[in-house]
Design a protein around this motif. Sequence first.
Motif, PDB file in Angstrom:
ATOM      1  N   GLY A  26       0.803  -1.221   0.000  1.00 34.75           N
ATOM      2  CA  GLY A  26       0.000   0.000   0.000  1.00 34.75           C
ATOM      3  C   GLY A  26       0.834   1.268   0.000  1.00 34.75           C
ATOM      4  N   PHE A  27       1.906   1.280   0.787  1.00 38.24           N
ATOM      5  CA  PHE A  27       2.760   2.477   0.846  1.00 38.24           C
ATOM      6  C   PHE A  27       3.389   2.749  -0.514  1.00 38.24           C
ATOM      7  N   LYS A  28       3.843   1.704  -1.152  1.00 37.71           N
ATOM      8  CA  LYS A  28       4.454   1.852  -2.485  1.00 37.71           C
ATOM      9  C   LYS A  28       3.445   2.427  -3.479  1.00 37.71           C
ATOM     10  N   ILE A  29       2.226   1.930  -3.460  1.00 33.00           N
ATOM     11  CA  ILE A  29       1.183   2.430  -4.357  1.00 33.00           C
ATOM     12  C   ILE A  29       0.876   3.898  -4.055  1.00 33.00           C
ATOM     13  N   ALA A  30       0.805   4.239  -2.783  1.00 34.57           N
ATOM     14  CA  ALA A  30       0.527   5.634  -2.397  1.00 34.57           C
ATOM     15  C   ALA A  30       1.630   6.563  -2.891  1.00 34.57           C
ATOM     16  N   MET A  31       2.878   6.141  -2.764  1.00 33.35           N
ATOM     17  CA  MET A  31       4.003   6.977  -3.210  1.00 33.35           C
ATOM     18  C   MET A  31       4.016   7.141  -4.728  1.00 33.35           C
ATOM     19  N   GLN A  32       3.671   6.087  -5.461  1.00 33.69           N
ATOM     20  CA  GLN A  32       3.595   6.184  -6.920  1.00 33.69           C
ATOM     21  C   GLN A  32       2.491   7.157  -7.343  1.00 33.69           C
ATOM     22  N   THR A  33       1.397   7.138  -6.618  1.00 31.43           N
ATOM     23  CA  THR A  33       0.299   8.059  -6.908  1.00 31.43           C
ATOM     24  C   THR A  33       0.738   9.500  -6.659  1.00 31.43           C
ATOM     25  N   LEU A  34       1.434   9.728  -5.557  1.00 31.19           N
ATOM     26  CA  LEU A  34       1.932  11.072  -5.260  1.00 31.19           C
ATOM     27  C   LEU A  34       2.923  11.547  -6.313  1.00 31.19           C
ATOM     28  N   ASP A  35       3.752  10.646  -6.816  1.00 34.19           N
ATOM     29  CA  ASP A  35       4.721  11.029  -7.853  1.00 34.19           C
ATOM     30  C   ASP A  35       4.005  11.588  -9.075  1.00 34.19           C
ATOM     31  N   GLY A  36       2.919  10.964  -9.480  1.00 34.77           N
ATOM     32  CA  GLY A  36       2.152  11.455 -10.623  1.00 34.77           C
ATOM     33  C   GLY A  36       1.569  12.832 -10.354  1.00 34.77           C
ATOM     34  N   GLY A  37       1.096  13.055  -9.152  1.00 37.41           N
ATOM     35  CA  GLY A  37       0.551  14.355  -8.782  1.00 37.41           C
ATOM     36  C   GLY A  37       1.609  15.435  -8.746  1.00 37.41           C
ATOM     37  N   ARG A  38       2.787  15.082  -8.308  1.00 34.21           N
ATOM     38  CA  ARG A  38       3.887  16.053  -8.229  1.00 34.21           C
ATOM     39  C   ARG A  38       4.279  16.562  -9.611  1.00 34.21           C
ATOM     40  N   ILE A  39       4.227  15.702 -10.594  1.00 31.53           N
ATOM     41  CA  ILE A  39       4.563  16.120 -11.956  1.00 31.53           C
ATOM     42  C   ILE A  39       3.561  17.162 -12.436  1.00 31.53           C
ATOM     43  N   GLY A  40       2.287  16.955 -12.119  1.00 30.38           N
ATOM     44  CA  GLY A  40       1.263  17.930 -12.487  1.00 30.38           C
ATOM     45  C   GLY A  40       1.494  19.272 -11.810  1.00 30.38           C
ATOM     46  N   VAL A  41       1.849  19.244 -10.537  1.00 32.23           N
ATOM     47  CA  VAL A  41       2.122  20.483  -9.805  1.00 32.23           C
ATOM     48  C   VAL A  41       3.350  21.180 -10.391  1.00 32.23           C
ATOM     49  N   ALA A  42       4.362  20.411 -10.759  1.00 32.19           N
ATOM     50  CA  ALA A  42       5.557  20.997 -11.373  1.00 32.19           C
ATOM     51  C   ALA A  42       5.205  21.667 -12.696  1.00 32.19           C
ATOM     52  N   GLY A  43       4.362  21.033 -13.481  1.00 32.96           N
ATOM     53  CA  GLY A  43       3.930  21.629 -14.747  1.00 32.96           C
ATOM     54  C   GLY A  43       3.185  22.934 -14.529  1.00 32.96           C
ATOM     55  N   GLN A  44       2.318  22.969 -13.527  1.00 33.58           N
ATOM     56  CA  GLN A  44       1.589  24.201 -13.212  1.00 33.58           C
ATOM     57  C   GLN A  44       2.563  25.296 -12.779  1.00 33.58           C
ATOM     58  N   ALA A  45       3.533  24.935 -11.955  1.00 32.32           N
ATOM     59  CA  ALA A  45       4.517  25.915 -11.486  1.00 32.32           C
ATOM     60  C   ALA A  45       5.338  26.468 -12.648  1.00 32.32           C
ATOM     61  N   LEU A  46       5.667  25.613 -13.602  1.00 30.84           N
ATOM     62  CA  LEU A  46       6.410  26.082 -14.773  1.00 30.84           C
ATOM     63  C   LEU A  46       5.588  27.065 -15.594  1.00 30.84           C
ATOM     64  N   GLY A  47       4.313  26.799 -15.725  1.00 28.61           N
ATOM     65  CA  GLY A  47       3.440  27.724 -16.440  1.00 28.61           C
ATOM     66  C   GLY A  47       3.353  29.072 -15.742  1.00 28.61           C
ATOM     67  N   ILE A  48       3.249  29.044 -14.422  1.00 29.25           N
ATOM     68  CA  ILE A  48       3.195  30.277 -13.641  1.00 29.25           C
ATOM     69  C   ILE A  48       4.515  31.030 -13.765  1.00 29.25           C
ATOM     70  N   ALA A  49       5.628  30.316 -13.698  1.00 29.60           N
ATOM     71  CA  ALA A  49       6.944  30.951 -13.828  1.00 29.60           C
ATOM     72  C   ALA A  49       7.100  31.602 -15.200  1.00 29.60           C
ATOM     73  N   SER A  50       6.660  30.913 -16.242  1.00 26.60           N
ATOM     74  CA  SER A  50       6.762  31.471 -17.595  1.00 26.60           C
ATOM     75  C   SER A  50       5.927  32.740 -17.726  1.00 26.60           C
ATOM     76  N   ALA A  51       4.723  32.725 -17.188  1.00 25.68           N
ATOM     77  CA  ALA A  51       3.867  33.911 -17.244  1.00 25.68           C
ATOM     78  C   ALA A  51       4.484  35.057 -16.444  1.00 25.68           C
TER      79      ALA A  51
END
Length: 96
Positions: A26-51
């Motif tokens: 379960g912990f491994k699955i939870a961490m993999q799920t968080l990794d996917g979410g972190r990529i989305g947050v990083a993409g949003q931050a890059l968009g904000i930085a570019s703007a």
Amino acid sequence: ASSTSNLIMENVRIPKNCLLGKQGEGFKIAMQTLDGGRIGVAGQALGIASASIDCAVNYALERKAFGKPISKLQSIQNKISQMVVARDSAHLLTWR
């Protein structure tokens, strides 16, 4: 932002056909799920930085000091270039 809260379960039994993955992973699955979410947050931050960089450049081109745009000042050029390098570095790390 997303709503978060603690969820504590004690003495809970889950039928085997309702398990996500294998027992004990379960912990491994939870961490993999968080990794996917972190990529989305990083993409949003890059968009904000570019703007933000776009706004800073436009402001530097429009704002005048000493009779010329502040974009002609080396200190302003240096600051904007540092912003671009930081944004591009974050972009590369996101793709890594």
